[in-house]
Design a protein around this motif. Sequence first.
Motif, short mmCIF file in Angstrom:
data_model
loop_
_atom_site.label_atom_id
_atom_site.label_comp_id
_atom_site.label_asym_id
_atom_site.label_seq_id
_atom_site.Cartn_x
_atom_site.Cartn_y
_atom_site.Cartn_z
N ARG A 118 0.85 -1.18 0.00
CA ARG A 118 0.00 0.00 0.00
C ARG A 118 0.89 1.23 0.00
O ARG A 118 2.04 1.19 0.42
CB ARG A 118 -0.94 0.01 1.19
N VAL A 119 0.35 2.33 -0.47
CA VAL A 119 1.04 3.61 -0.43
C VAL A 119 0.68 4.26 0.90
O VAL A 119 -0.50 4.44 1.20
CB VAL A 119 0.63 4.50 -1.62
N VAL A 120 1.67 4.62 1.69
CA VAL A 120 1.40 5.12 3.05
C VAL A 120 1.46 6.64 3.17
O VAL A 120 1.07 7.17 4.20
CB VAL A 120 2.36 4.49 4.09
N ARG A 121 1.91 7.32 2.16
CA ARG A 121 1.96 8.77 2.22
C ARG A 121 0.59 9.36 1.93
O ARG A 121 -0.16 8.85 1.11
CB ARG A 121 2.95 9.32 1.19
N GLU A 122 0.28 10.45 2.62
CA GLU A 122 -0.98 11.16 2.36
C GLU A 122 -1.00 11.72 0.95
O GLU A 122 -2.00 11.68 0.28
CB GLU A 122 -1.13 12.31 3.37
N GLU A 123 0.14 12.25 0.52
CA GLU A 123 0.22 12.89 -0.78
C GLU A 123 1.43 12.35 -1.53
O GLU A 123 2.54 12.36 -1.02
CB GLU A 123 0.37 14.40 -0.60
N VAL A 124 1.20 11.89 -2.73
CA VAL A 124 2.28 11.40 -3.57
C VAL A 124 2.56 12.47 -4.62
O VAL A 124 1.65 12.95 -5.28
CB VAL A 124 1.89 10.06 -4.25
N LEU A 125 3.82 12.84 -4.73
CA LEU A 125 4.19 13.86 -5.71
C LEU A 125 4.01 13.32 -7.12
O LEU A 125 4.24 12.14 -7.38
CB LEU A 125 5.65 14.28 -5.50
N LEU B 217 6.22 -5.92 -9.09
CA LEU B 217 6.45 -4.65 -9.76
C LEU B 217 5.17 -4.12 -10.41
O LEU B 217 4.89 -2.92 -10.37
CB LEU B 217 7.56 -4.78 -10.82
N THR B 218 4.40 -5.01 -10.99
CA THR B 218 3.15 -4.61 -11.62
C THR B 218 2.18 -4.02 -10.61
O THR B 218 1.61 -2.95 -10.83
CB THR B 218 2.50 -5.81 -12.34
N CYS B 219 1.99 -4.70 -9.49
CA CYS B 219 1.05 -4.23 -8.46
C CYS B 219 1.52 -2.93 -7.83
O CYS B 219 0.73 -2.01 -7.63
CB CYS B 219 0.85 -5.30 -7.40
N CYS B 220 2.80 -2.83 -7.52
CA CYS B 220 3.33 -1.61 -6.90
C CYS B 220 3.27 -0.43 -7.87
O CYS B 220 2.95 0.69 -7.46
CB CYS B 220 4.75 -1.84 -6.41
N THR B 221 3.55 -0.67 -9.13
CA THR B 221 3.44 0.39 -10.13
C THR B 221 2.01 0.90 -10.20
O THR B 221 1.76 2.11 -10.20
CB THR B 221 3.89 -0.12 -11.51
N ASP B 222 1.05 0.00 -10.22
CA ASP B 222 -0.36 0.37 -10.29
C ASP B 222 -0.76 1.20 -9.06
O ASP B 222 -1.44 2.22 -9.20
CB ASP B 222 -1.22 -0.88 -10.40
N LEU B 223 -0.32 0.79 -7.88
CA LEU B 223 -0.65 1.54 -6.66
C LEU B 223 -0.06 2.95 -6.69
O LEU B 223 -0.72 3.92 -6.30
CB LEU B 223 -0.14 0.79 -5.43
N LEU B 224 1.18 3.07 -7.14
CA LEU B 224 1.81 4.39 -7.22
C LEU B 224 1.09 5.30 -8.21
O LEU B 224 0.83 6.47 -7.93
CB LEU B 224 3.29 4.25 -7.60
N LEU B 225 0.73 4.76 -9.36
CA LEU B 225 0.01 5.55 -10.36
C LEU B 225 -1.36 5.97 -9.85
O LEU B 225 -1.79 7.11 -10.04
CB LEU B 225 -0.10 4.77 -11.67
N GLU B 226 -2.06 5.05 -9.19
CA GLU B 226 -3.37 5.39 -8.63
C GLU B 226 -3.26 6.47 -7.55
O GLU B 226 -4.18 7.26 -7.37
CB GLU B 226 -4.03 4.15 -8.03
N GLY C 219 -1.23 8.91 -7.63
CA GLY C 219 -0.92 10.20 -8.24
C GLY C 219 0.52 10.43 -8.63
O GLY C 219 0.89 11.55 -8.96
N SER C 220 1.32 9.38 -8.64
CA SER C 220 2.71 9.57 -9.05
C SER C 220 2.79 9.85 -10.54
O SER C 220 1.84 9.62 -11.29
CB SER C 220 3.54 8.33 -8.71
N GLY C 221 3.97 10.29 -10.95
CA GLY C 221 4.25 10.42 -12.37
C GLY C 221 4.61 9.06 -12.92
O GLY C 221 4.29 8.03 -12.31
N PRO C 222 5.33 9.04 -14.04
CA PRO C 222 5.71 7.76 -14.63
C PRO C 222 6.53 6.92 -13.64
O PRO C 222 7.31 7.46 -12.86
CB PRO C 222 6.55 8.13 -15.84
N VAL C 223 6.33 5.61 -13.69
CA VAL C 223 7.07 4.70 -12.81
C VAL C 223 8.02 3.88 -13.68
O VAL C 223 7.59 3.20 -14.61
CB VAL C 223 6.11 3.76 -12.03
#
Length: 66
Positions: free
Chosen positions: A14-21, A38-47, A49-53
């Motif tokens: 899970r992403v634990v930060r309140e706000e992802v840059l 890698l696939t699951c973590c990439t999807d979580l980061l993109l969801e 609000g991150s930029g490209p992973v």
Amino acid sequence: RLLQQVTNLVDAFRVVREEVLPSAVLLIDDVIDSKWTLTCCTDLLLEAGSGPVYVFALASAATGDD
């Protein structure tokens, strides 16, 4: 086998930060096998609000039997 691999990852990360840059992220894994982590973590980061992973693995444990 595919279903088992995906099932093992459900709620494992899970992403634990309140706000992802919205900037690019370098995601590093030590050893990959199925690449589902890698696939699951990439999807979580993109969801979140991150930029490209961009993913990088130090080694592969895959045997080519998949």
